[in-house]
Design an enzyme around this catalytic site. Sequence first.
Site, PDB file in Angstrom:
ATOM      1  N   TYR A 156       0.848  -1.202   0.000  1.00 38.13           N
ATOM      2  CA  TYR A 156       0.000   0.000   0.000  1.00 38.13           C
ATOM      3  C   TYR A 156       0.883   1.252   0.000  1.00 38.13           C
ATOM      4  CZ  TYR A 156      -4.435   2.429   0.602  1.00 38.13           C
ATOM      5  OH  TYR A 156      -5.538   3.226   0.421  1.00 38.13           O
ATOM      6  N   LYS A 163      -3.330   8.337   2.924  1.00 36.52           N
ATOM      7  CA  LYS A 163      -4.584   8.131   3.667  1.00 36.52           C
ATOM      8  C   LYS A 163      -4.446   8.611   5.113  1.00 36.52           C
ATOM      9  CE  LYS A 163      -7.151   6.193   0.446  1.00 36.52           C
ATOM     10  NZ  LYS A 163      -8.112   7.045  -0.293  1.00 36.52           N
TER      11      LYS A 163
HETATM   12  P1  NAD Z   1     -12.015   3.576  -8.720  1.00 37.05           P
HETATM   13  O1  NAD Z   1     -10.845   3.353  -9.624  1.00 37.05           O
HETATM   14  O2  NAD Z   1     -13.324   3.071  -9.159  1.00 37.05           O
HETATM   15  O3  NAD Z   1     -12.152   5.122  -8.354  1.00 37.05           O
HETATM   16  C1  NAD Z   1     -11.050   5.981  -8.245  1.00 37.05           C
HETATM   17  C2  NAD Z   1     -11.475   7.297  -8.871  1.00 37.05           C
HETATM   18  O4  NAD Z   1     -10.471   8.307  -8.690  1.00 37.05           O
HETATM   19  C3  NAD Z   1     -11.702   7.182 -10.377  1.00 37.05           C
HETATM   20  O5  NAD Z   1     -13.033   7.555 -10.683  1.00 37.05           O
HETATM   21  C4  NAD Z   1     -10.721   8.163 -10.974  1.00 37.05           C
HETATM   22  O6  NAD Z   1     -11.212   8.817 -12.129  1.00 37.05           O
HETATM   23  C5  NAD Z   1     -10.558   9.143  -9.818  1.00 37.05           C
HETATM   24  N1  NAD Z   1      -9.371   9.985  -9.955  1.00 37.05           N
HETATM   25  C6  NAD Z   1      -8.060   9.616  -9.893  1.00 37.05           C
HETATM   26  N2  NAD Z   1      -7.266  10.680 -10.137  1.00 37.05           N
HETATM   27  C7  NAD Z   1      -8.101  11.751 -10.364  1.00 37.05           C
HETATM   28  C8  NAD Z   1      -7.917  13.111 -10.708  1.00 37.05           C
HETATM   29  N3  NAD Z   1      -6.679  13.630 -10.883  1.00 37.05           N
HETATM   30  N4  NAD Z   1      -8.996  13.917 -10.851  1.00 37.05           N
HETATM   31  C9  NAD Z   1     -10.244  13.416 -10.712  1.00 37.05           C
HETATM   32  N5  NAD Z   1     -10.503  12.124 -10.396  1.00 37.05           N
HETATM   33  C10 NAD Z   1      -9.444  11.309 -10.257  1.00 37.05           C
HETATM   34  O7  NAD Z   1     -11.572   2.909  -7.340  1.00 37.05           O
HETATM   35  P2  NAD Z   1     -12.244   2.898  -5.884  1.00 37.05           P
HETATM   36  O8  NAD Z   1     -11.615   1.749  -5.193  1.00 37.05           O
HETATM   37  O9  NAD Z   1     -13.711   2.978  -5.980  1.00 37.05           O
HETATM   38  O10 NAD Z   1     -11.641   4.212  -5.216  1.00 37.05           O
HETATM   39  C11 NAD Z   1     -12.446   5.208  -4.600  1.00 37.05           C
HETATM   40  C12 NAD Z   1     -11.856   5.598  -3.254  1.00 37.05           C
HETATM   41  O11 NAD Z   1     -11.992   4.505  -2.350  1.00 37.05           O
HETATM   42  C13 NAD Z   1     -10.373   5.940  -3.281  1.00 37.05           C
HETATM   43  O12 NAD Z   1     -10.131   7.019  -2.400  1.00 37.05           O
HETATM   44  C14 NAD Z   1      -9.738   4.678  -2.728  1.00 37.05           C
HETATM   45  O13 NAD Z   1      -8.459   4.912  -2.138  1.00 37.05           O
HETATM   46  C15 NAD Z   1     -10.770   4.321  -1.684  1.00 37.05           C
HETATM   47  N6  NAD Z   1     -10.697   2.952  -1.160  1.00 37.05           N
HETATM   48  C16 NAD Z   1     -10.620   1.888  -2.008  1.00 37.05           C
HETATM   49  C17 NAD Z   1     -10.546   0.607  -1.494  1.00 37.05           C
HETATM   50  C18 NAD Z   1     -10.423  -0.592  -2.404  1.00 37.05           C
HETATM   51  O14 NAD Z   1      -9.999  -1.659  -1.946  1.00 37.05           O
HETATM   52  N7  NAD Z   1     -10.783  -0.486  -3.672  1.00 37.05           N
HETATM   53  C19 NAD Z   1     -10.556   0.400  -0.097  1.00 37.05           C
HETATM   54  C20 NAD Z   1     -10.644   1.500   0.746  1.00 37.05           C
HETATM   55  C21 NAD Z   1     -10.709   2.780   0.194  1.00 37.05           C
END
Ligand code: NAD
Length: 262
Positions: A156, A163
């Site tokens: 990570y 985070k």
């Molecule tokens: P995802 O890839 O579906 O979403 C990530 C989003 O970030 C995308 O829509 C992308 O377009 C956007 N993004 C990235 N850079 C950008 C920029 N410069 N401007 C505008 N948008 C931008 O993945 P996800 O897992 O749904 O991620 C959403 C959130 O959840 C993130 O903060 C991620 O860290 C968090 N999260 C994910 C997990 C997991 O295991 N997938 C677990 C805990 C938290």
Amino acid sequence: MADLMKGKRGLVMGVANERSIAWGIAKALHAEGAELAFSYQGEAFGKRVEPLAASVGASLLVDVDVTNDESMDAAFATLKDSWGSIDFLVHAIAFADKNELAGRFSNTSRENFATALNISCFSFIDVSRRAAELMPEGGSLITLTYGGSNRVTPFYNVMGVAKAALESSVRYLANDLGPQGIRVNAVSPGPMKTLAGAAIGGARKTFRHTEANSPLRQNATLEAVGGAAVFLASDYGNCTTGEIVTVDCGYHVLGMPQSENL
Ligand code: NAD
């Protein structure tokens, strides 16, 4: 459903496709009667988001790259012109160079450190300030974090640091914006199968490990993450701010894997 969000409207940022956590949250908010606007990152994502937005009756879509001030200015101006005010904002945006979501944390480059912190943390401070201007009656700001912020999880790396900074920002923003009746919280799901999740080295192994060891012996679902966000965005969350709400089937309470997996 109980129309918990009836009469409330807000912006959901971070839908890339139907597996996105932001999409799970959007569906749950819509099911409770919320009116939604969406931001997407660039034309290619826009094409994917359009039909999803249409399926929840949303027609207000804005193209936002959070590293680009002009696109942020334009998006919030559009929101102001169209709606005047908003009640909630969901920030589900993170990014780090995939090459550094593998290998050793100590190899983090200055450039990727700055990019990861800029997109994954500063952008929430930026959108919070902009959204607060559209919340004269108060509101709810929600971001997404992960337990890798305070415990080491494989590969990570710099995202853990981003985070941790994001969670600290949640607390500072909650204190800053509290007097305006604006609440600021994060939802912290366990590993989920999304585009961003797949970028982390060994994602499949991590996913299998948490499924096999969490007290509930499963991983979080989009529905459950959506439900937690609905609580935070609705009036039931009115006295909750500065909080990190964990939705990881209990994995974070463990000190060791289950005995059957040792
Ligand atoms: P995802 O890839 O579906 O979403 C990530 C989003 O970030 C995308 O829509 C992308 O377009 C956007 N993004 C990235 N850079 C950008 C920029 N410069 N401007 C505008 N948008 C931008 O993945 P996800 O897992 O749904 O991620 C959403 C959130 O959840 C993130 O903060 C991620 O860290 C968090 N999260 C994910 C997990 C997991 O295991 N997938 C677990 C805990 C938290």
